[in-house]
Scaffold this motif. Structure first.
Motif, PDB file in Angstrom:
ATOM      1  N   ALA A   1       0.876  -1.296   0.081  1.00 33.29           N
ATOM      2  CA  ALA A   1      -0.012   0.017   0.046  1.00 33.29           C
ATOM      3  C   ALA A   1       0.796   1.129  -0.041  1.00 33.29           C
ATOM      4  O   ALA A   1       1.949   1.104   0.585  1.00 33.29           O
ATOM      5  CB  ALA A   1      -0.931   0.153   1.245  1.00 33.29           C
ATOM      6  N   VAL A   2       0.308   2.493  -0.631  1.00 26.34           N
ATOM      7  CA  VAL A   2       0.860   3.734  -0.532  1.00 26.34           C
ATOM      8  C   VAL A   2      -0.135   4.466   0.001  1.00 26.34           C
ATOM      9  O   VAL A   2      -1.541   4.683  -0.304  1.00 26.34           O
ATOM     10  CB  VAL A   2       1.434   4.155  -1.749  1.00 26.34           C
ATOM     11  CG1 VAL A   2       1.995   5.593  -1.722  1.00 26.34           C
ATOM     12  CG2 VAL A   2       2.320   3.299  -2.527  1.00 26.34           C
TER      13      VAL A   2
ATOM     14  N   SER B   1      -3.824  -8.282  -3.634  1.00 29.15           N
ATOM     15  CA  SER B   1      -4.742  -7.151  -3.187  1.00 29.15           C
ATOM     16  C   SER B   1      -3.894  -5.928  -2.503  1.00 29.15           C
ATOM     17  O   SER B   1      -3.113  -6.358  -1.729  1.00 29.15           O
ATOM     18  CB  SER B   1      -5.768  -7.460  -2.308  1.00 29.15           C
ATOM     19  OG  SER B   1      -5.449  -7.886  -1.295  1.00 29.15           O
ATOM     20  N   SER B   2      -3.890  -4.915  -3.293  1.00 23.95           N
ATOM     21  CA  SER B   2      -2.997  -3.587  -2.542  1.00 23.95           C
ATOM     22  C   SER B   2      -3.864  -2.621  -2.662  1.00 23.95           C
ATOM     23  O   SER B   2      -4.899  -2.248  -3.408  1.00 23.95           O
ATOM     24  CB  SER B   2      -1.781  -3.707  -3.338  1.00 23.95           C
ATOM     25  OG  SER B   2      -1.961  -3.327  -4.698  1.00 23.95           O
TER      26      SER B   2
ATOM     27  N   PRO C   1      -7.706   5.896  12.424  1.00 29.68           N
ATOM     28  CA  PRO C   1      -8.680   4.711  12.103  1.00 29.68           C
ATOM     29  C   PRO C   1      -9.315   4.755  10.685  1.00 29.68           C
ATOM     30  O   PRO C   1      -9.648   3.711  10.117  1.00 29.68           O
ATOM     31  CB  PRO C   1      -9.616   4.768  13.320  1.00 29.68           C
ATOM     32  CG  PRO C   1      -8.729   5.503  14.258  1.00 29.68           C
ATOM     33  CD  PRO C   1      -8.005   6.345  13.633  1.00 29.68           C
ATOM     34  N   GLN C   2      -9.483   5.920  10.166  1.00 29.67           N
ATOM     35  CA  GLN C   2     -10.324   5.908   9.001  1.00 29.67           C
ATOM     36  C   GLN C   2      -9.189   5.212   8.003  1.00 29.67           C
ATOM     37  O   GLN C   2      -9.604   4.546   6.806  1.00 29.67           O
ATOM     38  CB  GLN C   2     -10.436   7.317   8.287  1.00 29.67           C
ATOM     39  CG  GLN C   2     -11.522   8.067   9.639  1.00 29.67           C
ATOM     40  CD  GLN C   2     -11.907   9.516   8.905  1.00 29.67           C
ATOM     41  OE1 GLN C   2     -11.992   9.788   7.582  1.00 29.67           O
ATOM     42  NE2 GLN C   2     -11.924  10.470   9.902  1.00 29.67           N
TER      43      GLN C   2
ATOM     44  N   LEU D   1      -7.274   0.128   4.847  1.00 29.99           N
ATOM     45  CA  LEU D   1      -6.148  -0.773   4.619  1.00 29.99           C
ATOM     46  C   LEU D   1      -6.428  -2.256   5.033  1.00 29.99           C
ATOM     47  O   LEU D   1      -5.927  -3.190   4.679  1.00 29.99           O
ATOM     48  CB  LEU D   1      -5.167  -0.331   5.555  1.00 29.99           C
ATOM     49  CG  LEU D   1      -4.253   0.912   5.127  1.00 29.99           C
ATOM     50  CD1 LEU D   1      -3.363   1.542   5.792  1.00 29.99           C
ATOM     51  CD2 LEU D   1      -3.451   0.657   3.431  1.00 29.99           C
ATOM     52  N   CYS D   2      -7.394  -2.360   6.098  1.00 36.81           N
ATOM     53  CA  CYS D   2      -7.706  -3.629   6.378  1.00 36.81           C
ATOM     54  C   CYS D   2      -9.021  -4.352   5.789  1.00 36.81           C
ATOM     55  O   CYS D   2      -9.499  -5.535   6.253  1.00 36.81           O
ATOM     56  CB  CYS D   2      -8.158  -3.509   8.010  1.00 36.81           C
ATOM     57  SG  CYS D   2      -6.702  -3.322   9.057  1.00 36.81           S
ATOM     58  N   GLU D   3      -9.613  -3.597   4.917  1.00 35.02           N
ATOM     59  CA  GLU D   3     -10.649  -4.270   4.017  1.00 35.02           C
ATOM     60  C   GLU D   3     -10.410  -5.323   3.410  1.00 35.02           C
ATOM     61  O   GLU D   3      -9.259  -5.584   2.790  1.00 35.02           O
ATOM     62  CB  GLU D   3     -11.235  -3.147   3.147  1.00 35.02           C
ATOM     63  CG  GLU D   3     -12.086  -1.939   3.441  1.00 35.02           C
ATOM     64  CD  GLU D   3     -12.443  -1.273   2.320  1.00 35.02           C
ATOM     65  OE1 GLU D   3     -12.293  -1.409   1.235  1.00 35.02           O
ATOM     66  OE2 GLU D   3     -13.335  -0.071   2.561  1.00 35.02           O
ATOM     67  N   SER D   4     -11.421  -6.302   3.463  1.00 40.34           N
ATOM     68  CA  SER D   4     -11.132  -7.771   2.811  1.00 40.34           C
ATOM     69  C   SER D   4     -11.726  -7.314   1.425  1.00 40.34           C
ATOM     70  O   SER D   4     -10.939  -8.196   0.547  1.00 40.34           O
ATOM     71  CB  SER D   4     -12.082  -8.731   3.480  1.00 40.34           C
ATOM     72  OG  SER D   4     -13.302  -8.446   3.765  1.00 40.34           O
TER      73      SER D   4
END
Length: 237
Positions: free
Chosen positions: A95-96, A144-145, A222-223, A228-231
């Motif tokens: 991720a960026v 997934s990125s 947290p937003q 970033l944690c989405e499946s």
């Protein structure tokens, strides 16, 4: 949006964060590290980067990396070198997160200083485009990125000059890139508008305003973490 708690939600992820020396960028970096990611801290302010580095290490989180770079003077070869360095040292990029920004000059269009205007567009827009372009081949190697851009409610507000224009352009660029990458299904593109936050940029824009009631940068992180944690990386904001 539900915000994930600290834990190992980002274990083994390599995440590049711009503007990581302070403000929202630093908060996002600490939050990602607390969830198991190895973060690459990019900014021009080395001493502040070292402070964030120490905070992450002292918390017992994965050892981060520091990549000093002044976006104002950076050009395409600098971003290609960044991508090469990430490949050589980590072998991947997941991720960026673009948090770097400069305020520029708040003034009517007819009073805008041309040099400041061009520098603001370069840092807020061109740098984000060139960095994203350089990192896309790495991001596409993952199943997934993500690319996450930071926007602003003042993108269409009078007197916000090149800053406002750059944020509006970032939204347009993100939408264009999202459409181009949608069919491939590997790189998700998000925009986060954090709203009004207690940061140095806010203090510069509103020097006479009491910021005590505003959310802190740590309240905003947290937003980014939730994205970033989405499946399902195909869903965007």
């Amino acid at each position: 949006m539900q915000h994930p708690a600290e834990g190992g939600l980002l274990n083994d992820r390599i995440i590049l964060i711009t503007g990581a020396a302070r403000g929202i960028g630093a908060s996002v970096a600490r939050s990602c590290a607390a969830n198991g990611a190895t973060v690459i801290l990019l900014d021009k302010q080395i001493k502040l980067l070292e402070t964030v580095y120490d905070q992450i290490e002292q918390a017992g989180n994965p050892t981060p990396a520091i990549y000093p770079l002044d976006l104002k003077g950076a050009s395409e070869p600098d971003y290609q070198q960044l991508a090469t360095t990430i490949t050589d040292n980590f072998g991947r990029l997941d991720a960026v997160v673009h948090c770097a920004a400069t305020l520029g000059q708040l003034a009517p269009v007819e009073h805008q200083d041309t040099k400041t205007w061009l520098e603001t567009l370069h840092i807020n827009l061109t740098a984000a485009v060139l960095l994203s372009k350089a990192c896309l081949p790495l991001l596409k190697q993952q199943q997934s990125s993500q690319l996450i851009f930071t926007t602003d409610t003042h993108s269409h507000t009078a007197y916000w000059g090149a800053y406002g224009i750059s944020k509006a352009a970032i939204e347009a660029f993100a939408a264009q890139l999202r459409d181009e990458l949608e069919a491939q299904g590997r790189v998700a593109v998000h925009c986060v508008n954090p709203g009004t936050v207690k940061t140095e940029l806010f203090a510069r824009a509103f020097p006479a305003t009491d910021p005590s009631a505003l959310p802190e940068a740590d309240d905003i992180a947290p937003q980014y973490l939730a994205l970033l944690c989405e499946s399902d990386h195909r869903q965007t904001t």
